[in-house]
Design a protein around this motif. Sequence first.
Motif, PDB file in Angstrom:
ATOM      1  N   UNK A  40      12.382 -16.793  -2.569  1.00 62.64           N
ATOM      2  CA  UNK A  40      12.959 -15.596  -3.166  1.00 62.64           C
ATOM      3  C   UNK A  40      14.112 -16.065  -4.040  1.00 62.64           C
ATOM      4  N   UNK A  41      13.890 -16.094  -5.330  1.00 61.13           N
ATOM      5  CA  UNK A  41      14.857 -16.688  -6.230  1.00 61.13           C
ATOM      6  C   UNK A  41      16.123 -15.867  -6.361  1.00 61.13           C
ATOM      7  N   UNK A  42      17.193 -16.528  -6.753  1.00 59.79           N
ATOM      8  CA  UNK A  42      18.464 -15.862  -7.023  1.00 59.79           C
ATOM      9  C   UNK A  42      18.355 -15.036  -8.306  1.00 59.79           C
ATOM     10  N   UNK A  43      19.185 -14.003  -8.466  1.00 62.87           N
ATOM     11  CA  UNK A  43      19.221 -13.272  -9.747  1.00 62.87           C
ATOM     12  C   UNK A  43      19.774 -14.184 -10.841  1.00 62.87           C
ATOM     13  N   UNK A  44      18.996 -14.380 -11.899  1.00 61.08           N
ATOM     14  CA  UNK A  44      19.350 -15.334 -12.954  1.00 61.08           C
ATOM     15  C   UNK A  44      19.336 -14.643 -14.312  1.00 61.08           C
ATOM     16  N   UNK A  45      19.997 -15.258 -15.282  1.00 58.12           N
ATOM     17  CA  UNK A  45      20.228 -14.589 -16.565  1.00 58.12           C
ATOM     18  C   UNK A  45      19.041 -14.640 -17.502  1.00 58.12           C
ATOM     19  N   UNK A  46      18.191 -15.658 -17.381  1.00 59.39           N
ATOM     20  CA  UNK A  46      17.068 -15.769 -18.312  1.00 59.39           C
ATOM     21  C   UNK A  46      15.929 -16.543 -17.657  1.00 59.39           C
ATOM     22  N   UNK A  47      14.803 -16.602 -18.368  1.00 55.20           N
ATOM     23  CA  UNK A  47      13.609 -17.228 -17.806  1.00 55.20           C
ATOM     24  C   UNK A  47      13.739 -18.744 -17.807  1.00 55.20           C
ATOM     25  N   UNK A  48      14.536 -19.294 -18.699  1.00 51.71           N
ATOM     26  CA  UNK A  48      14.801 -20.732 -18.651  1.00 51.71           C
ATOM     27  C   UNK A  48      15.412 -21.100 -17.297  1.00 51.71           C
ATOM     28  N   UNK A  49      16.370 -20.298 -16.846  1.00 57.17           N
ATOM     29  CA  UNK A  49      16.998 -20.560 -15.548  1.00 57.17           C
ATOM     30  C   UNK A  49      16.007 -20.361 -14.414  1.00 57.17           C
ATOM     31  N   UNK A  50      15.134 -19.378 -14.552  1.00 56.46           N
ATOM     32  CA  UNK A  50      14.090 -19.152 -13.546  1.00 56.46           C
ATOM     33  C   UNK A  50      13.177 -20.373 -13.433  1.00 56.46           C
ATOM     34  N   UNK A  51      12.752 -20.906 -14.572  1.00 60.54           N
ATOM     35  CA  UNK A  51      11.875 -22.066 -14.559  1.00 60.54           C
ATOM     36  C   UNK A  51      12.574 -23.281 -13.963  1.00 60.54           C
ATOM     37  N   UNK A  52      13.863 -23.434 -14.260  1.00 61.82           N
ATOM     38  CA  UNK A  52      14.616 -24.560 -13.701  1.00 61.82           C
ATOM     39  C   UNK A  52      14.780 -24.416 -12.198  1.00 61.82           C
ATOM     40  N   UNK A  53      15.054 -23.193 -11.735  1.00 57.58           N
ATOM     41  CA  UNK A  53      15.167 -22.940 -10.302  1.00 57.58           C
ATOM     42  C   UNK A  53      13.871 -23.287  -9.598  1.00 57.58           C
ATOM     43  N   UNK A  54      12.753 -22.907 -10.199  1.00 59.40           N
ATOM     44  CA  UNK A  54      11.447 -23.196  -9.605  1.00 59.40           C
ATOM     45  C   UNK A  54      11.204 -24.699  -9.518  1.00 59.40           C
ATOM     46  N   UNK A  55      11.535 -25.428 -10.577  1.00 63.65           N
ATOM     47  CA  UNK A  55      11.352 -26.886 -10.543  1.00 63.65           C
ATOM     48  C   UNK A  55      12.189 -27.520  -9.438  1.00 63.65           C
ATOM     49  N   UNK A  56      13.430 -27.071  -9.308  1.00 62.51           N
ATOM     50  CA  UNK A  56      14.306 -27.608  -8.263  1.00 62.51           C
ATOM     51  C   UNK A  56      13.728 -27.343  -6.885  1.00 62.51           C
ATOM     52  N   UNK A  57      13.232 -26.131  -6.675  1.00 63.92           N
ATOM     53  CA  UNK A  57      12.649 -25.775  -5.378  1.00 63.92           C
ATOM     54  C   UNK A  57      11.404 -26.604  -5.082  1.00 63.92           C
ATOM     55  N   UNK A  58      10.512 -26.718  -6.051  1.00 61.33           N
ATOM     56  CA  UNK A  58       9.275 -27.460  -5.818  1.00 61.33           C
ATOM     57  C   UNK A  58       9.554 -28.937  -5.580  1.00 61.33           C
ATOM     58  N   UNK A  59      10.537 -29.489  -6.291  1.00 58.97           N
ATOM     59  CA  UNK A  59      10.891 -30.892  -6.066  1.00 58.97           C
ATOM     60  C   UNK A  59      11.423 -31.097  -4.651  1.00 58.97           C
ATOM     61  N   UNK A  60      12.319 -30.209  -4.196  1.00 56.85           N
ATOM     62  CA  UNK A  60      12.874 -30.330  -2.848  1.00 56.85           C
ATOM     63  C   UNK A  60      11.782 -30.147  -1.800  1.00 56.85           C
ATOM     64  N   UNK A  61      10.899 -29.178  -2.023  1.00 52.23           N
ATOM     65  CA  UNK A  61       9.820 -28.927  -1.073  1.00 52.23           C
ATOM     66  C   UNK A  61       8.899 -30.138  -0.977  1.00 52.23           C
ATOM     67  N   UNK A  62       8.590 -30.746  -2.109  1.00 51.24           N
ATOM     68  CA  UNK A  62       7.709 -31.923  -2.091  1.00 51.24           C
ATOM     69  C   UNK A  62       8.354 -33.097  -1.362  1.00 51.24           C
ATOM     70  N   UNK A  63       9.663 -33.271  -1.547  1.00 50.50           N
ATOM     71  CA  UNK A  63      10.342 -34.381  -0.855  1.00 50.50           C
ATOM     72  C   UNK A  63      10.196 -34.272   0.652  1.00 50.50           C
ATOM     73  N   UNK A  64      10.202 -33.057   1.147  1.00 48.28           N
ATOM     74  CA  UNK A  64      10.106 -32.846   2.590  1.00 48.28           C
ATOM     75  C   UNK A  64       8.655 -32.749   3.039  1.00 48.28           C
ATOM     76  N   UNK A  65       7.835 -32.051   2.268  1.00 48.85           N
ATOM     77  CA  UNK A  65       6.464 -31.763   2.696  1.00 48.85           C
ATOM     78  C   UNK A  65       5.558 -32.992   2.617  1.00 48.85           C
ATOM     79  N   UNK A  66       5.752 -33.842   1.611  1.00 46.10           N
ATOM     80  CA  UNK A  66       4.844 -34.982   1.433  1.00 46.10           C
ATOM     81  C   UNK A  66       4.809 -35.904   2.658  1.00 46.10           C
ATOM     82  N   UNK A  67       5.958 -36.282   3.232  1.00 50.26           N
ATOM     83  CA  UNK A  67       5.886 -37.128   4.429  1.00 50.26           C
ATOM     84  C   UNK A  67       5.246 -36.443   5.629  1.00 50.26           C
ATOM     85  N   UNK A  68       5.247 -35.099   5.626  1.00 50.03           N
ATOM     86  CA  UNK A  68       4.611 -34.350   6.712  1.00 50.03           C
ATOM     87  C   UNK A  68       3.114 -34.171   6.473  1.00 50.03           C
TER      88      UNK A  68
END
Length: 455
Positions: A102-130
């Motif tokens: 559930x993303x934070x309220x952000x000012x534009x879609x560029x920020x939305x896309x960046x938030x998504x990349x950050x989340x997916x990167x963090x999720x992959x760091x944890x999920x891949x070893x599992x």
Amino acid sequence: MARDTSDTTPLTTRDELIAWFAEGEKPRARFAIGTEHEKVPFYREGHRPVPYAGPNGIRALLEGLARDTGWEAIEDAGHLIGLAGAEGGAISLEPGGQFELSGAPLSDIHATAAELRTHLDATARVADPLGIGFLDLGMSPKWTREETPVMPKSRYKIMAGYMPKVGTLGLDMMLRTATVQVNLDFASEADMVAKMRVALALQPVATALFANSPFTDGRPNGFLSRRSEIWRDTDPDRTGMLPRAFEPGFGYEAYVDWLLDMPMYFVKRGETYHDVSGASFRDLMDGRLAALPGERATVSDWANHASTAFPEVRLKRFLEMRGADVGGPAMIAAQAAFWVGLLYEPSALAAAWDIAKGWNACDRENLRATVPRLGLAARIAGRPLGAVAAEALAIARTGLAARGRRDPQGRDETQYLQPLEAIVAAGRSLAEERLADYEGPWQRSVEPAFTQCVF
């Protein structure tokens, strides 16, 4: 919704319920964009569903993300069921283990896309070893309802007990579907009504553009968006196209009356969820709730009750667009671009209404009924939906260009519409592409989806 609201301020009048929605109004300069998306986890080895418990389960995934991100734990009866970020974002679990940002309220879609990349990167760091991966499909393609694990969230236990009483597919909705949602602001009651009407009328267009759930139980299910079809037989008291939104005089008051007529699921007191499924919020306000005699409504009760309404566009203190299947990162950003482009620029909002203002309730309901199976080939008021989608995308592009929000490379938000424009140009949704794969290189098996339809 990651965390139920906690506000014990008493509510005693209908006017206070109306005012709760009005307090969501914002000046246009402060309009934000919130995105939420769900993704179905699976074990890469064996393509099995991921249970909550165990060293490689959902709880372990949440614990790892808490360490990686520093986000605060959210618990329910001692179970870790989500994480809350400092800037307003959150991670939560849907009933079948669908992993939601559930993303934070952000000012534009560029920020939305960046938030998504950050989340997916963090999720992959944890999920891949599992050994965990995530599908980018709108419905789990292989496991039966019985094979799908159930997450230990108290509100979901209450909902699961109630769903079979009011529809045949509510448990499928809870356990096996995945969506992407965009949350947008409104400036006034009139602005809310204008946006809700356009968004409701065009929600089936989004369903067709984002259709991505063609498989169930290991085979094609006959739909392009089975997720959307499931919602048509989930609970008629709280779902659908909200026809009253198009009636003269619609506003906060009419929406409140609809919620008051909608049966409750639960009342939360402290950390305990009390099952009051089927009961009336009016009785809670009057202290006459049979399961909790003498208890009266609070702000948190009202906010939580509003969160259990599931129309195609939901009003809270913002508007939620709820009609799309989840897709990959480009499609998640495209969902935000589609609705921001249509709804946030006044000229685009007016042009979008011109598309739909001649449609009547039967037109809208017939479109809602046919889109899950036919997608862009459906028709509305004599027009093919593909042509309507092309017109809507052109308006959205104009609206985004008028916003003039640019990324560091100087590109505006129109770039995020490109996947949808490609779908309209080809006349084929992701679902149709994947059905073609199933009949061709996948050799009539859904197993390749676990390597090709993933985040």
